[in-house]
Each structure stands twice: as structure tokens, then as C-alpha cells.
Design an enzyme around this catalytic site. Structure first.
Site, PDB file in Angstrom:
ATOM      1  N   SER A 188       0.792  -1.227   0.000  1.00  0.00           N
ATOM      2  CA  SER A 188       0.000   0.000   0.000  1.00  0.00           C
ATOM      3  C   SER A 188       0.824   1.278   0.000  1.00  0.00           C
ATOM      4  O   SER A 188       0.296   2.342  -0.298  1.00  0.00           O
ATOM      5  CB  SER A 188      -0.945   0.016   1.200  1.00  0.00           C
ATOM      6  OG  SER A 188      -0.210  -0.082   2.402  1.00  0.00           O
ATOM      7  N   HIS A 229      -5.378  -4.851  -0.699  1.00  0.00           N
ATOM      8  CA  HIS A 229      -5.470  -3.867  -1.781  1.00  0.00           C
ATOM      9  C   HIS A 229      -5.630  -4.495  -3.163  1.00  0.00           C
ATOM     10  O   HIS A 229      -5.938  -3.790  -4.115  1.00  0.00           O
ATOM     11  CB  HIS A 229      -4.223  -2.966  -1.786  1.00  0.00           C
ATOM     12  CG  HIS A 229      -4.194  -2.006  -0.647  1.00  0.00           C
ATOM     13  ND1 HIS A 229      -4.700  -0.722  -0.728  1.00  0.00           N
ATOM     14  CD2 HIS A 229      -3.742  -2.143   0.614  1.00  0.00           C
ATOM     15  CE1 HIS A 229      -4.554  -0.123   0.438  1.00  0.00           C
ATOM     16  NE2 HIS A 229      -3.980  -0.961   1.272  1.00  0.00           N
ATOM     17  N   LYS A 242     -12.046  -2.045   0.822  1.00  0.00           N
ATOM     18  CA  LYS A 242     -11.552  -1.317  -0.353  1.00  0.00           C
ATOM     19  C   LYS A 242     -12.471  -1.529  -1.553  1.00  0.00           C
ATOM     20  O   LYS A 242     -13.379  -0.760  -1.790  1.00  0.00           O
ATOM     21  CB  LYS A 242     -10.113  -1.736  -0.677  1.00  0.00           C
ATOM     22  CG  LYS A 242      -9.088  -1.062   0.224  1.00  0.00           C
ATOM     23  CD  LYS A 242      -8.579  -1.951   1.295  1.00  0.00           C
ATOM     24  CE  LYS A 242      -7.562  -1.276   2.185  1.00  0.00           C
ATOM     25  NZ  LYS A 242      -7.408  -1.960   3.460  1.00  0.00           N
TER      26      LYS A 242
END
Length: 390
Positions: free
Chosen positions: A147, A175, A207
Site C-alpha cells: 500500500s 489492496h 476497499k
């Protein structure tokens, strides 16, 4: 430009929001109990079956908090007499989970397979300190997309090493799930690998799915073991029903089970937006990190004094960005981190790019002296860090 809303599902209108509102009317805001007591609903079981199908694994279990999915489950998987090999840039939740486990931790250079293999060979040859007994278990911890770096894990090589040295692999796809791969199934899908080659598949719903919480997927034996031994199963309150409904609806959309092609279009749009945004920044003369397919785009500021200035100047121009400095990054590797979304139109990206260019000129951030052409055929990030003696 800093939200993790990769596929645009975190909106206050549309089919996901309506389904969540209906679920709120039916179930209420929460169950106020753990899964093992009174808090187990049909929605939770439906979500777990769907996650397992989405990942291509035998079974899955879900949790109400993504951070706790790592920090509370790793101690159930490793303990005294076990060895954890962790990437030097792993997320704080993985680091905390490894420390809480009581296992021995060794760090390998970021995405550096030579460094990982050396640690694996040493661990097998030498065994545990003092006694030299074999390790009870060797667990490799990696992330799908890092990230702060925007780099993608070199998963085919990690799996090859794992098989060669009989270790276990824990993959954190916080992610990458939903944001990578032709069908949005994460880094395993991106490389075209078999999900059963990854022992523990972990990810979050915060996310790409616009919800909250996390999951762990793998064999039925693994999931049944965690149901009995994990603190986050025994003590944590179960997931809120409207949140579970949000995840179910968005996941079905990505899989195409809602009868539309909207999910696939969003996955393709995210990939297109990512490549466009990265290419334009490079053409402008900025130095950016990471893989050309990663929606996490770190733009290098380098000087600590420019961190606050960049954030304020962008905010003046109505662009929200995340700026990062020490201790999250090395002190002279300050950066701004952009997260691209499928919900961004080309006009929005162009507006943001124009403003970034303005601020880049103002703060003299266009450090690159070369005209870079992104290597789109490259399957992973080639960046390795300087070898240095500890």
C-alpha cells in the site's frame, strides 16, 4: 484521490446502498453478540459461501474488522518453535500479528526472492537457535499490492520457493482483491495461478467492496481450525448485517451473478484508469513507484518539508490526497499516495493531473530527467532494494 474505493461501490445511492437499506430494515444495525453465541445469521453464512466461491477455495470465514483479521489470526496459525518470514514492507497488522504469535520473525528484502530463499535455506539447515531442532512450521507473509509502494508481489516465484522448501504461504490481498486480474479476483487471478497453491488467502472488504471487515480463505481443515482457535472468532462481535449485504451485493456484481456486465466493466475501467494516470504522471516528469497495473500510485516528494506543502496546495485546488512521511516511509522517501478508482471519469483524472502538474511546478517536484516508457509487458515490479549488512 486518496480513497480505497477502487471499484466505486462505496456510494450512497444505487443497488448496493438499496440492498443494505433493506437489510437494515429486516435485521437491524447489529446483532450485539459473537458468531459462536447469538450472533450467527444466515447472511453471514451466505457471505462466507460466496467468498469461498469468489476466491476458488474450499471454505472461507469473515470478520468484522480487516486489521484484526491479520493481528488475531496469525497468532492462531504460528507460535513458539515456528518461524515467520516477513517482507520488510508488510502492513502493521501483519507485523503485529507476527509479534503476538510468539514465533521467531525474520525479515527479507522487499520482493527480493534471493533474500527470501537465503532465509529459507538457512532456516532448514540450521534449525532453531541453540537446540538446532527443525522448525515446527515456516510461514511466509506477503501482500498482494503493497500500500505504500504500489508494487505487486512476485507471487509465482514465492509459490515456487514455498513448494521447494515445504513452507506455508500467507497472502494478504487487502489492496489487490477486486482491483487486480481480468475478473477482479486479485493477484492470483492476475498471474493466472491456482488459488489452492496459497495456503492462507486473506483480504479485506474495506476497499474494492465498499464495506468493512476481512476474510480468510483456504481448505476446510484450516477454516474449521480457525473457527475454534482464533480470538477474532470467539470474542469479536459479528459483522453488521447491512455491511454483509453491501459486500454480498458488490461481490455478486463483480462475479456477474447480478445478471449484468457492470462488475466486469468496472474492473476493466479501473485497469484503464490506472494505466492512463500512471502514464500521464510519468510523462510530466514525476517519479512514481510501483507496478504499471497497480491502482496505488506513490508520487515521490523526497523532502520532508514538501509533505505538508503538497497536501495544502492540493487541498486549495479541491483535490484530496494522502501524503506520507516518516515513520511510515524512510525519512528521505516522503511521498504522496494516489488511489485510482473505476468511479473516476477521464475528465476527473485530467482535472486532477492538471492540478498535480501545477503544484509539481510550484514545489519543483518534477525530478525525472528521463522520458520513461512504462513496461506494460512486465509481469511484476523489478525494483529491489540495495543489499546492506544488518
Amino acid at each position: 484521490m486518496g480513497s480505497y474505493n477502487y471499484l466505486g461501490f462505496a456510494q450512497n445511492s444505487g443497488f448496493c446502498a438499496e440492498a443494505s437499506a433493506d437489510s437494515l430494515q429486516r435485521y437491524g444495525g447489529g446483532v450485539c453478540s459473537t458468531r459462536q453465541e447469538m450472533g450467527n445469521l444466515d447472511k453471514h453464512e451466505e457471505l462466507e459461501r460466496l467468498v469461498a466461491r469468489f476466491l476458488g477455495v474450499d471454505a472461507a470465514m469473515t470478520y468484522g474488522m480487516g486489521f484484526a483479521t491479520n493481528s488475531m489470526n496469525i497468532p492462531a496459525l504460528a507460535g513458539k518453535g515456528c518461524l515467520i518470514l516477513s517482507d520488510e514492507l508488510n502492513h502493521a497488522s501483519l507485523v503485529l500479528g507476527a509479534r503476538l504469535s510468539g514465533a521467531t520473525i525474520r525479515i527479507f528484502k522487499h520482493n527480493n526472492m534471493q533474500s527470501l530463499e537465503k532465509l529459507l535455506r538457512d532456516a532448514i539447515v540450521q534449525g532453531q537457535p541453540r537446540t538446532h531442532r527443525p522448525w515446527r512450521k515456516i510461514l511466509i507473509l506477503v501482500e498482494g499490492i503493497y500500500s505504500m509502494e504500489g508494487s505487486i508481489v512476485r507471487l509465482p516465484e514465492v509459490i515456487a520457493l514455498k513448494k521447494k522448501y515445504k513452507a506455508y504461504l500467507y497472502l494478504d490481498e487487502a489492496h489487490s482483491i477486486g482491483a487486480l486480474g481480468p475478473s477482479g479476483r486479485g493477484v492470483v487471478d492476475y498471474f493466472g495461478l491456482d488459488p489452492r497453491d496459497v495456503d492462507i488467502m486473506m483480504g479485506t472488504f474495506t476497499k474494492s467492496f465498499g464495506g468493512a471487515g476481512g476474510y480468510i480463505g483456504g481448505t476446510k481443515v484450516l477454516v474449521d481450525y480457525l473457527r475454534k482457535h482464533s480470538h477474532s472468532t470467539a470474542y469479536a462481535t459479528s459483522m453488521s448485517p447491512p455491511v454483509a449485504e453491501q459486500i454480498i451485493t458488490s461481490m455478486k456484481c463483480i462475479m456477474g451473478e447480478d445478471g449484468s456486465s457492470l462488475g466486469r466493466e468496472r474492473v476493466e475501467q479501473l485497469a484503464e484508469n490506472t494505466r492512463y494516470f500512471r502514464r500521464r504522471l510519468t510523462e510530466m516528469g514525476f517519479i512514481i513507484y510501483g507496478n504499471s497495473d497497480s491502482p496505488v500510485v506513490p508520487l515521490m516528494l523526497y523532502m520532508p518539508a514538501k509533505i505538508g506543502a503538497f497536501g495544502r496546495e492540493m487541498l486549495k485546488r479541491n483535490i484530496g490526497v494522502v501524503v506520507v512521511g516518516f515513520p511510515a516511509t524512510p525519512i528521505i522517501e516522503s511521498r504522496a499516495r494516489f488511489c485510482v478508482s473505476a468511479a473516476h471519469t477521464k475528465e476527473m483524472l485530467d482535472e486532477a493531473l492538471n492540478r498535480i502538474s501545477e503544484v509539481g511546478d510550484l514545489l519543483q517536484l518534477k525530478y525525472s530527467r528521463h522520458h520513461f516508457v512504462p513496461l506494460l509487458d512486465r509481469p511484476f515490479d523489478e525494483t529491489t532494494y540495495e543489499e546492506s549488512e544488518d
